[in-house]
Write an enzyme that holds these catalytic residues in place. Structure first.
Site, PDB file in Angstrom:
ATOM      1  N   ASN A 157      33.580  79.982  26.720  1.00 55.72           N
ATOM      2  CA  ASN A 157      34.995  79.715  26.999  1.00 55.72           C
ATOM      3  C   ASN A 157      35.856  79.649  25.729  1.00 55.72           C
ATOM      4  O   ASN A 157      37.090  79.728  25.808  1.00 55.72           O
ATOM      5  CB  ASN A 157      35.166  78.424  27.818  1.00 55.72           C
ATOM      6  N   HIS A 166      43.908  73.905  35.927  1.00 48.43           N
ATOM      7  CA  HIS A 166      42.987  72.974  35.257  1.00 48.43           C
ATOM      8  C   HIS A 166      43.417  71.524  35.510  1.00 48.43           C
ATOM      9  O   HIS A 166      42.579  70.640  35.674  1.00 48.43           O
ATOM     10  CB  HIS A 166      42.943  73.255  33.753  1.00 48.43           C
ATOM     11  N   ARG A 168      42.270  80.913  39.385  1.00 51.91           N
ATOM     12  CA  ARG A 168      42.676  81.601  40.619  1.00 51.91           C
ATOM     13  C   ARG A 168      43.500  80.690  41.518  1.00 51.91           C
ATOM     14  O   ARG A 168      44.431  81.129  42.178  1.00 51.91           O
ATOM     15  CB  ARG A 168      41.427  82.138  41.356  1.00 51.91           C
ATOM     16  N   ASP A 192      34.317  76.052  38.978  1.00 53.24           N
ATOM     17  CA  ASP A 192      35.010  77.317  38.719  1.00 53.24           C
ATOM     18  C   ASP A 192      36.117  77.563  39.738  1.00 53.24           C
ATOM     19  O   ASP A 192      36.029  77.117  40.880  1.00 53.24           O
ATOM     20  CB  ASP A 192      33.982  78.464  38.763  1.00 53.24           C
ATOM     21  N   GLY A 193      37.155  78.289  39.289  1.00 54.53           N
ATOM     22  CA  GLY A 193      38.209  78.711  40.208  1.00 54.53           C
ATOM     23  C   GLY A 193      39.579  78.097  39.941  1.00 54.53           C
ATOM     24  O   GLY A 193      40.517  78.327  40.716  1.00 54.53           O
TER      25      GLY A 193
HETATM   26  C1  IPE Z   1      31.780  78.853  33.922  1.00 59.60           C
HETATM   27  O1  IPE Z   1      32.958  79.400  34.399  1.00 59.60           O
HETATM   28  C2  IPE Z   1      32.070  77.791  32.904  1.00 59.60           C
HETATM   29  C3  IPE Z   1      32.690  76.579  33.410  1.00 59.60           C
HETATM   30  C4  IPE Z   1      32.956  76.291  34.671  1.00 59.60           C
HETATM   31  C5  IPE Z   1      32.992  75.600  32.416  1.00 59.60           C
HETATM   32  P1  IPE Z   1      33.547  80.726  33.781  1.00 59.60           P
HETATM   33  O2  IPE Z   1      34.767  81.044  34.581  1.00 59.60           O
HETATM   34  O3  IPE Z   1      33.723  80.603  32.323  1.00 59.60           O
HETATM   35  O4  IPE Z   1      32.385  81.765  34.083  1.00 59.60           O
HETATM   36  P2  IPE Z   1      32.392  83.353  34.115  1.00 59.60           P
HETATM   37  O5  IPE Z   1      33.081  83.824  32.870  1.00 59.60           O
HETATM   38  O6  IPE Z   1      33.163  83.766  35.343  1.00 59.60           O
HETATM   39  O7  IPE Z   1      30.966  83.729  34.212  1.00 59.60           O
HETATM   40  C1  IPE Z   2      36.898  76.941  35.544  1.00 65.65           C
HETATM   41  O1  IPE Z   2      37.956  77.616  36.085  1.00 65.65           O
HETATM   42  C2  IPE Z   2      37.314  76.057  34.398  1.00 65.65           C
HETATM   43  C3  IPE Z   2      36.796  76.489  33.114  1.00 65.65           C
HETATM   44  C4  IPE Z   2      36.030  77.502  32.886  1.00 65.65           C
HETATM   45  C5  IPE Z   2      37.180  75.698  31.969  1.00 65.65           C
HETATM   46  P1  IPE Z   2      38.421  79.018  35.525  1.00 65.65           P
HETATM   47  O2  IPE Z   2      39.491  78.798  34.520  1.00 65.65           O
HETATM   48  O3  IPE Z   2      37.281  79.835  35.065  1.00 65.65           O
HETATM   49  O4  IPE Z   2      39.044  79.658  36.839  1.00 65.65           O
HETATM   50  P2  IPE Z   2      39.010  81.173  37.275  1.00 65.65           P
HETATM   51  O5  IPE Z   2      37.577  81.598  37.331  1.00 65.65           O
HETATM   52  O6  IPE Z   2      39.795  81.934  36.249  1.00 65.65           O
HETATM   53  O7  IPE Z   2      39.659  81.151  38.630  1.00 65.65           O
HETATM   54 MG    MG Z   3      36.064  81.152  36.017  1.00 66.45          MG
END
Ligand code: IPE
Ligand code: IPE
Ligand code: MG
Length: 251
Positions: A68, A37, A24, A20-21
């Site tokens: 997602n 990504h 951001r 995750d992240g």
């Molecule tokens: C969890 O991340 C799913 C993946 C890393 C694939 P999300 O960014 O979707 O989770 P939430 O929405 O913050 O719980």
């Molecule tokens: C995780 O990163 C990747 C996926 C969920 C596919 P995010 O896209 O959720 O990144 P943040 O949480 O918005 O930073």
């Molecule tokens: Mg996320």
């Protein structure tokens, strides 16, 4: 059934990561989310390399959750495209390092081309045995449990199975991860302190490691810190420290 390679005992046998992240990471640089990504895909390569080098038998990566799908269409299609590119650019490398690819989740919901590419990659690497790279794609822990419940209830209904014969092991054998070890270590990057519908059943006794590091910044030394933290924990599985220290198995 999959067989998972042997390895040094104080290392996690199976690491699962909620990557995750990315969004951001991009926003902080005033870049589009997709760029986050894209950088995240580079961190995937590092995590796989780390596990292969350390002899960690299995790595499960949460790449796309059932939730997602609710993201903007352009982000979803960009992610699917990146996954496809990842497979194209990494498959030979994975194969040459004797890594077996597998997935959990609903492949049927993915774009046809991506699904076909994944199936070909799984097929190509099916006899590899040094490590398993498992990608959770369109995966939801609740869905996984519901699917298992449906499978079991069919067996009950047909009379192939009696209620008194239903065990936890049997239930686990109906999940997408059937035959695979539960994660020993679950890592979540990006600072959120939640599971987000990942391996709900399978993480019942996983050691949890949360870090504020955003996924694109999660490199080999960050991974190593997580593994060191794991090694410093005492896994008690309900027993007392004294029992664990005395090496008492089944009491
Ligand atoms: C969890 O991340 C799913 C993946 C890393 C694939 P999300 O960014 O979707 O989770 P939430 O929405 O913050 O719980
Ligand atoms: C995780 O990163 C990747 C996926 C969920 C596919 P995010 O896209 O959720 O990144 P943040 O949480 O918005 O930073
Ligand atoms: Mg996320």
């Amino acid at each position: 059934m999959f067989s998972v390679p042997d390895q040094a005992s104080d290392l996690p046998r199976h690491i699962a990561i909620i990557m995750d992240g990315n969004g951001r990471w991009a926003r902080r640089r005033l870049l589009p989310r997709l760029e986050g990504h894209r950088q995240g895909a580079k961190a995937v390569r590092k995590a796989v390399e780390y596990c292969r080098r350390r002899g960690i038998a299995m790595l499960t990566l949460y790449a796309f959750s059932t939730e997602n799908w609710q993201r903007p269409k352009s982000e979803v299609s960009g992610l699917m495209e990146l996954l496809s590119q990842y497979l194209e650019s990494e498959l030979d490398e994975l194969h040459s390092h004797d890594i077996k690819l597998m997935t959990i989740g609903d492949l049927g919901s993915l774009p046809h081309g991506l699904k076909a590419r994944i199936e070909a990659a799984i097929d190509k690497t099916r006899d590899n045995s040094s490590m398993i790279l498992n990608i959770a794609l369109s995966y939801g822990g609740r869905r996984d449990i519901v699917n298992a419940a449906v499978k079991l209830s069919r067996a009950l209904k047909s009379g192939a199975l009696a209620e008194s014969e239903v065990t936890e092991e049997m239930f686990a054998g109906c999940l997408a991860t059937a035959g695979l070890p539960d994660p020993d270590l679950l890592i979540r990057t990006g600072g959120e302190l939640r599971i987000s519908n990942f391996l709900l059943w399978q993480c019942a006794y996983s050691e949890l490691y949360f870090t504020p590091t955003l996924w694109p910044d999660f490199d080999e030394s960050a991974m190593d810190q997580a593994v060191q933290a794991y090694r410093s924990r005492q896994r008690r599985f309900g027993k007392t420290s004294e029992q664990v220290e005395a090496g008492q198995g089944a009491i």
